[in-house]
Design a protein around this motif. Structure first.
Motif, PDB file in Angstrom:
ATOM      1  N   PHE A 293       0.826  -1.208   0.000  1.00 24.35           N
ATOM      2  CA  PHE A 293       0.000   0.000   0.000  1.00 24.35           C
ATOM      3  C   PHE A 293       0.858   1.253   0.000  1.00 24.35           C
ATOM      4  CE2 PHE A 293      -2.816   3.248   1.969  1.00 24.35           C
ATOM      5  CZ  PHE A 293      -3.821   3.202   1.028  1.00 24.35           C
ATOM      6  N   SER A 294       0.381   2.239  -0.734  1.00 23.47           N
ATOM      7  CA  SER A 294       0.940   3.589  -0.690  1.00 23.47           C
ATOM      8  C   SER A 294      -0.102   4.534  -1.264  1.00 23.47           C
ATOM      9  CB  SER A 294       2.223   3.679  -1.526  1.00 23.47           C
ATOM     10  OG  SER A 294       2.646   5.032  -1.614  1.00 23.47           O
ATOM     11  N   ALA A 295      -0.186   5.722  -0.696  1.00 25.64           N
ATOM     12  CA  ALA A 295      -1.117   6.721  -1.225  1.00 25.64           C
ATOM     13  C   ALA A 295      -0.512   8.111  -1.060  1.00 25.64           C
ATOM     14  CB  ALA A 295      -2.445   6.637  -0.477  1.00 25.64           C
ATOM     15  N   LEU A 296      -0.745   8.960  -2.049  1.00 27.77           N
ATOM     16  CA  LEU A 296      -0.368  10.368  -1.920  1.00 27.77           C
ATOM     17  C   LEU A 296      -1.622  11.120  -1.480  1.00 27.77           C
ATOM     18  CD1 LEU A 296       1.882  12.559  -2.410  1.00 27.77           C
ATOM     19  CD2 LEU A 296       0.677  13.042  -4.549  1.00 27.77           C
ATOM     20  N   VAL A 297      -1.506  11.782  -0.342  1.00 26.30           N
ATOM     21  CA  VAL A 297      -2.643  12.510   0.218  1.00 26.30           C
ATOM     22  C   VAL A 297      -2.392  14.001  -0.020  1.00 26.30           C
ATOM     23  CG1 VAL A 297      -3.974  12.958   2.320  1.00 26.30           C
ATOM     24  CG2 VAL A 297      -2.919  10.703   1.962  1.00 26.30           C
ATOM     25  N   GLU A 298      -3.216  14.602  -0.856  1.00 23.28           N
ATOM     26  CA  GLU A 298      -3.106  16.047  -1.112  1.00 23.28           C
ATOM     27  C   GLU A 298      -4.347  16.683  -0.511  1.00 23.28           C
ATOM     28  OE1 GLU A 298      -1.272  16.736  -5.371  1.00 23.28           O
ATOM     29  OE2 GLU A 298      -2.440  14.881  -5.311  1.00 23.28           O
ATOM     30  N   ILE A 299      -4.142  17.370   0.588  1.00 19.70           N
ATOM     31  CA  ILE A 299      -5.299  17.872   1.324  1.00 19.70           C
ATOM     32  C   ILE A 299      -4.886  19.085   2.130  1.00 19.70           C
ATOM     33  CG2 ILE A 299      -5.015  16.464   3.420  1.00 19.70           C
ATOM     34  CD1 ILE A 299      -8.011  15.664   3.058  1.00 19.70           C
ATOM     35  N   ASP A 300      -5.751  20.098   2.144  1.00 19.01           N
ATOM     36  CA  ASP A 300      -5.473  21.271   2.986  1.00 19.01           C
ATOM     37  C   ASP A 300      -4.159  21.944   2.611  1.00 19.01           C
ATOM     38  OD1 ASP A 300      -7.279  22.170   4.731  1.00 19.01           O
ATOM     39  OD2 ASP A 300      -6.313  21.405   6.547  1.00 19.01           O
ATOM     40  N   GLY A 301      -3.778  21.851   1.332  1.00 20.29           N
ATOM     41  CA  GLY A 301      -2.532  22.455   0.875  1.00 20.29           C
ATOM     42  C   GLY A 301      -1.292  21.643   1.222  1.00 20.29           C
ATOM     43  N   LYS A 302      -1.478  20.469   1.807  1.00 22.62           N
ATOM     44  CA  LYS A 302      -0.330  19.625   2.176  1.00 22.62           C
ATOM     45  C   LYS A 302      -0.227  18.435   1.213  1.00 22.62           C
ATOM     46  CE  LYS A 302       1.078  21.380   6.258  1.00 22.62           C
ATOM     47  NZ  LYS A 302       0.696  22.758   5.907  1.00 22.62           N
ATOM     48  N   ARG A 303       1.043  17.997   0.985  1.00 24.99           N
ATOM     49  CA  ARG A 303       1.279  16.798   0.169  1.00 24.99           C
ATOM     50  C   ARG A 303       1.974  15.775   1.055  1.00 24.99           C
ATOM     51  NH1 ARG A 303       4.259  16.579  -4.139  1.00 24.99           N
ATOM     52  NH2 ARG A 303       2.779  15.792  -5.677  1.00 24.99           N
ATOM     53  N   ILE A 304       1.234  14.716   1.356  1.00 25.89           N
ATOM     54  CA  ILE A 304       1.712  13.723   2.316  1.00 25.89           C
ATOM     55  C   ILE A 304       1.796  12.368   1.621  1.00 25.89           C
ATOM     56  CG2 ILE A 304       1.214  12.568   4.508  1.00 25.89           C
ATOM     57  CD1 ILE A 304      -0.764  15.090   4.970  1.00 25.89           C
ATOM     58  N   LEU A 305       2.966  11.746   1.696  1.00 25.81           N
ATOM     59  CA  LEU A 305       3.085  10.386   1.173  1.00 25.81           C
ATOM     60  C   LEU A 305       2.844   9.429   2.332  1.00 25.81           C
ATOM     61  CD1 LEU A 305       3.782   8.536  -1.241  1.00 25.81           C
ATOM     62  CD2 LEU A 305       6.151   8.559  -0.417  1.00 25.81           C
ATOM     63  N   PHE A 306       1.806   8.617   2.200  1.00 23.61           N
ATOM     64  CA  PHE A 306       1.459   7.669   3.259  1.00 23.61           C
ATOM     65  C   PHE A 306       1.845   6.273   2.790  1.00 23.61           C
ATOM     66  CE2 PHE A 306      -1.304   4.778   5.583  1.00 23.61           C
ATOM     67  CZ  PHE A 306      -1.257   5.281   6.875  1.00 23.61           C
ATOM     68  N   ASP A 307       2.874   5.704   3.385  1.00 19.57           N
ATOM     69  CA  ASP A 307       3.403   4.383   3.034  1.00 19.57           C
ATOM     70  C   ASP A 307       4.029   4.381   1.623  1.00 19.57           C
ATOM     71  OD1 ASP A 307       2.958   3.250   5.466  1.00 19.57           O
ATOM     72  OD2 ASP A 307       1.084   2.270   4.915  1.00 19.57           O
ATOM     73  N   THR A 308       4.820   3.351   1.354  1.00 18.01           N
ATOM     74  CA  THR A 308       5.634   3.401   0.134  1.00 18.01           C
ATOM     75  C   THR A 308       5.657   2.082  -0.645  1.00 18.01           C
ATOM     76  OG1 THR A 308       7.637   2.803   1.348  1.00 18.01           O
ATOM     77  CG2 THR A 308       7.162   5.151   1.172  1.00 18.01           C
ATOM     78  N   GLY A 309       4.732   1.168  -0.336  1.00 17.35           N
ATOM     79  CA  GLY A 309       4.629  -0.049  -1.151  1.00 17.35           C
ATOM     80  C   GLY A 309       5.639  -1.128  -0.816  1.00 17.35           C
ATOM     81  N   ASN A 310       5.627  -2.161  -1.626  1.00 18.29           N
ATOM     82  CA  ASN A 310       6.265  -3.448  -1.355  1.00 18.29           C
ATOM     83  C   ASN A 310       7.555  -3.685  -2.152  1.00 18.29           C
ATOM     84  OD1 ASN A 310       6.033  -6.190  -0.274  1.00 18.29           O
ATOM     85  ND2 ASN A 310       5.561  -6.806  -2.368  1.00 18.29           N
ATOM     86  N   ASP A 311       7.752  -2.894  -3.201  1.00 22.26           N
ATOM     87  CA  ASP A 311       8.888  -3.121  -4.101  1.00 22.26           C
ATOM     88  C   ASP A 311       9.332  -1.767  -4.638  1.00 22.26           C
ATOM     89  OD1 ASP A 311      10.078  -5.380  -6.292  1.00 22.26           O
ATOM     90  OD2 ASP A 311       9.793  -3.356  -7.100  1.00 22.26           O
ATOM     91  N   ARG A 312      10.613  -1.495  -4.487  1.00 20.89           N
ATOM     92  CA  ARG A 312      11.145  -0.179  -4.846  1.00 20.89           C
ATOM     93  C   ARG A 312      10.875   0.179  -6.310  1.00 20.89           C
ATOM     94  NH1 ARG A 312      17.186   2.236  -3.798  1.00 20.89           N
ATOM     95  NH2 ARG A 312      16.963   3.942  -5.263  1.00 20.89           N
ATOM     96  N   GLU A 313      11.122  -0.796  -7.197  1.00 22.84           N
ATOM     97  CA  GLU A 313      10.990  -0.487  -8.635  1.00 22.84           C
ATOM     98  C   GLU A 313       9.544  -0.271  -9.052  1.00 22.84           C
ATOM     99  OE1 GLU A 313      13.207  -3.167 -11.146  1.00 22.84           O
ATOM    100  OE2 GLU A 313      15.027  -2.659 -10.035  1.00 22.84           O
ATOM    101  N   ILE A 314       8.663  -1.102  -8.513  1.00 20.95           N
ATOM    102  CA  ILE A 314       7.237  -0.945  -8.854  1.00 20.95           C
ATOM    103  C   ILE A 314       6.725   0.388  -8.308  1.00 20.95           C
ATOM    104  CG2 ILE A 314       4.909  -1.896  -8.504  1.00 20.95           C
ATOM    105  CD1 ILE A 314       6.204  -4.691  -8.476  1.00 20.95           C
ATOM    106  N   PHE A 315       7.156   0.712  -7.079  1.00 18.88           N
ATOM    107  CA  PHE A 315       6.748   1.992  -6.488  1.00 18.88           C
ATOM    108  C   PHE A 315       7.221   3.155  -7.364  1.00 18.88           C
ATOM    109  CE2 PHE A 315       7.815   5.619  -3.717  1.00 18.88           C
ATOM    110  CZ  PHE A 315       6.541   5.923  -3.274  1.00 18.88           C
ATOM    111  N   ALA A 316       8.503   3.094  -7.773  1.00 22.16           N
ATOM    112  CA  ALA A 316       9.063   4.172  -8.599  1.00 22.16           C
ATOM    113  C   ALA A 316       8.298   4.286  -9.917  1.00 22.16           C
ATOM    114  CB  ALA A 316      10.541   3.912  -8.852  1.00 22.16           C
ATOM    115  N   ALA A 317       7.950   3.131 -10.507  1.00 22.89           N
ATOM    116  CA  ALA A 317       7.233   3.139 -11.786  1.00 22.89           C
ATOM    117  C   ALA A 317       5.846   3.757 -11.626  1.00 22.89           C
ATOM    118  CB  ALA A 317       7.119   1.715 -12.319  1.00 22.89           C
ATOM    119  N   ASN A 318       5.168   3.418 -10.538  1.00 18.51           N
ATOM    120  CA  ASN A 318       3.814   3.960 -10.326  1.00 18.51           C
ATOM    121  C   ASN A 318       3.839   5.456 -10.028  1.00 18.51           C
ATOM    122  OD1 ASN A 318       2.729   1.489 -10.861  1.00 18.51           O
ATOM    123  ND2 ASN A 318       2.156   1.007  -8.750  1.00 18.51           N
TER     124      ASN A 318
END
Ligand SMILES: [Zn+2]
Ligand SMILES: [Zn+2]
Length: 354
Positions: A54-79
């Protein structure tokens, strides 16, 4: 100047004035409030790779928050690349818990943004690093010096390294409001297999109620929502994993009823370890307030954003598509002439601000 040209010029000027007004409104409304799912094992966005985690980018209230970063570095980078997300421009990262299906992409984040603030749960001897006063261990003064830790003279505070040396961790021990309106809820799992595991969930208070993002919900989604409700009893949206992937039908029904009837959760955007039977049960219970949240989906959050969003069925246009569509539509009408004509043609039920 011909009458036709005068008319055309007048129309263009009106259009320009209207366009300026529209831009003004957009700027006043601020950036889009949304949650983009960057990592999960289901989804309908062909540009995204699917994998457990799991990973999600939360853009809310003018803030950019990355919540979690996934299971595989390359797949995360690609997504991240597929969604055109700039990891150098983050307010902070929040890591829910120490399971690798939520952390493996951190190495990629750090390669782009080595100094980014990372909130993680504080655990003794955990992989995020920790520290303890050296008084924690029993001493035996009579032992020869070379058999004693630190030759009998330990530092006052002993620090234990993290798996990401040099990363800017801030460890969260208990529920903390880290920015006004943005809280990290810290709870500990009591379930066999993950006993003593601490997990952070992200709660953002919005004018529409609380937006809650959960990683795996090992402490129990009901416990997390109970804690969230003390911040604001109006729970507008929950996104993330509910950890019911092997739960029995009875256990699933109980949780679904708790979310819907006890806490009156308004919208549910379950993903990750929620489990297939739980997706079905939640969809049945929440109907058009069940929001599809596969990898690549952008969920609209916050004031007024939900109205334009189709729910339940895998929508023809999800929020992300709508954002792109509106941008394209705006570009195709650069002087606002089409909008102006449409306004004249129909008596105002339609409009630029949808
Ligand atoms: Zn987990
Ligand atoms: Zn997980």
């Amino acid at each position: 100047m011909t009458q036709f040209m005068k008319l055309l010029l007048a129309g263009t000027i009106t259009g320009v004035v209207m366009m300026t007004a529209a831009i003004g409104t957009a700027a006043a409304a601020g950036p889009e409030n949304r949650i983009t799912i960057l990592y999960d094992a289901f989804g309908k966005d062909a540009s995204m790779r699917k994998d457990w985690g799991f990973s999600a980018l939360v853009e809310i209230d003018g803030k950019r928050i990355l919540f979690d970063t996934g299971n595989d570095r390359e797949i995360f980078a690609a997504n991240v690349k597929a969604k055109n997300i700039d990891l150098a421009n983050l307010d902070f990262v929040a890591l829910s818990h120490r399971h690798s299906d939520h952390m493996a992409g951190l190495a990629h984040v750090l390669s782009v943004n080595p100094k980014v603030k990372i909130y993680a749960p504080k655990e003794g001897f955990g992989i995020y690093g920790s520290s303890l006063p050296s008084s924690f261990y029993r001493k035996a003064e009579a032992l020869p010096q070379d058999m004693r830790y630190f030759d009998g003279k330990p530092p006052e505070i002993m620090t234990f390294g993290s798996a990401w040396q040099g990363a800017n961790f801030e460890l969260i021990d208990k529920t903390t409001e880290i920015v006004p309106g943005i809280t990290l809820i810290a709870l500990v799992s009591e379930a066999p297999g993950t006993r003593e595991l601490k997990e952070l969930s992200l709660a953002v208070n919005t004018p529409d109620g609380l937006v809650l993002v959960v990683g795996c919900s090992h402490p129990g989604i009901d416990k997390i929502v109970e804690a969230a409700a003390t911040i604001n009893p109006k729970i507008h949206l929950i996104a993330g994993g509910f950890h019911l992937v092997v739960a029995s039908d009875d256990a699933i029904s109980k949780i679904v009823a708790t979310l819907k009837d006890t806490f009156k959760v308004e919208n549910i955007a379950a993903g990750h370890c929620t489990g297939e039977p739980t997706f079905a049960a939640l969809k049945q219970a929440f109907g058009d307030h069940y929001i599809y949240a596969g990898v690549g989906t952008s969920l609209a959050t916050g004031s007024g954003a939900g109205a334009g969003q189709r729910r339940g069925e895998a929508p023809a246009l999800d929020a992300e598509d709508l954002v792109s569509y509106r941008r394209l539509a705006a570009r195709e009408d650069p002087f606002g002439l089409a909008t102006w004509r449409r306004r004249l043609a129909n008596t105002g039920s339609d409009g630029a601000k949808r």
